[in-house]
Motif scaffolding. Sequence first.
Motif, mmCIF file in Angstrom:
data_model
loop_
_atom_site.group_PDB
_atom_site.id
_atom_site.type_symbol
_atom_site.label_atom_id
_atom_site.label_comp_id
_atom_site.label_asym_id
_atom_site.label_seq_id
_atom_site.Cartn_x
_atom_site.Cartn_y
_atom_site.Cartn_z
ATOM 1 N N TYR A 52 0.848 -1.585 -0.018
ATOM 2 C CA TYR A 52 0.290 0.083 0.009
ATOM 3 C C TYR A 52 0.646 0.858 0.031
ATOM 4 C CZ TYR A 52 -3.299 -3.333 1.514
ATOM 5 O OH TYR A 52 -3.806 -4.773 1.244
ATOM 6 N N ARG A 110 -4.349 7.665 -1.843
ATOM 7 C CA ARG A 110 -4.238 6.309 -1.746
ATOM 8 C C ARG A 110 -3.781 5.304 -2.687
ATOM 9 N NH1 ARG A 110 -8.133 6.473 3.887
ATOM 10 N NH2 ARG A 110 -7.160 7.713 4.824
ATOM 11 N N THR A 140 -3.265 1.230 -3.990
ATOM 12 C CA THR A 140 -2.730 -0.432 -3.614
ATOM 13 C C THR A 140 -1.957 -1.379 -4.799
ATOM 14 O OG1 THR A 140 -5.193 -0.855 -2.380
ATOM 15 C CG2 THR A 140 -3.951 -2.952 -3.121
ATOM 16 N N TRP A 190 -7.061 1.998 -0.529
ATOM 17 C CA TRP A 190 -6.451 0.466 -0.189
ATOM 18 C C TRP A 190 -7.763 -0.366 0.431
ATOM 19 C CZ3 TRP A 190 -4.760 4.495 4.832
ATOM 20 C CH2 TRP A 190 -3.427 4.540 4.293
#
Length: 165
Positions: free
Chosen positions: A135, A143, A145, A158
């Motif tokens: 992450y 954010r 992933t 995430w």
Amino acid sequence: MTRQQFAVKVAAVRRRSLQGFTLIEVMIVVAVIGILAGLAVPSYNDYIRRGQLPEAFNALSEYRVKMEQYYQDNRNYGGTACASAASANGWNTFPTTIKYFTFTCALDTATGDTAKQSYTITATGGLSKAVGHVYTINERGERKTTKFKNATVDQGCWLTSGAVC
């Protein structure tokens, strides 16, 4: 039916009930237990994995706040490394490992940035069920992933339980 014949039948029924389980009955019980275990173990492992992921989310958010505080004091995110001034020595020990994740920080991650005005903090799973998860968060609060359950992904959030935000 005489009393003696009745007593013989009752004795025969008692003998059969004292013999125990047949092999078929035992095999059916083993099969049922196997099916239940086959369903329960993966669900339990996923439950454990989801319980370990918030460590990364909390620490990434905390590091982002500290990087912004550092920026307020220094007008950059670091010299040679993230938050490299002596004022940040209490927390800027990148790479650092908490329990399930290792955290690293990189400067100049925005396209064309050479003035230490951008960073990306990365959390990489390194223990237990967190292995295979990566992450990130950057100076804009984005954010991402990049790896989820050992599969490479490119999601703008995430992920915790599914491969879609």
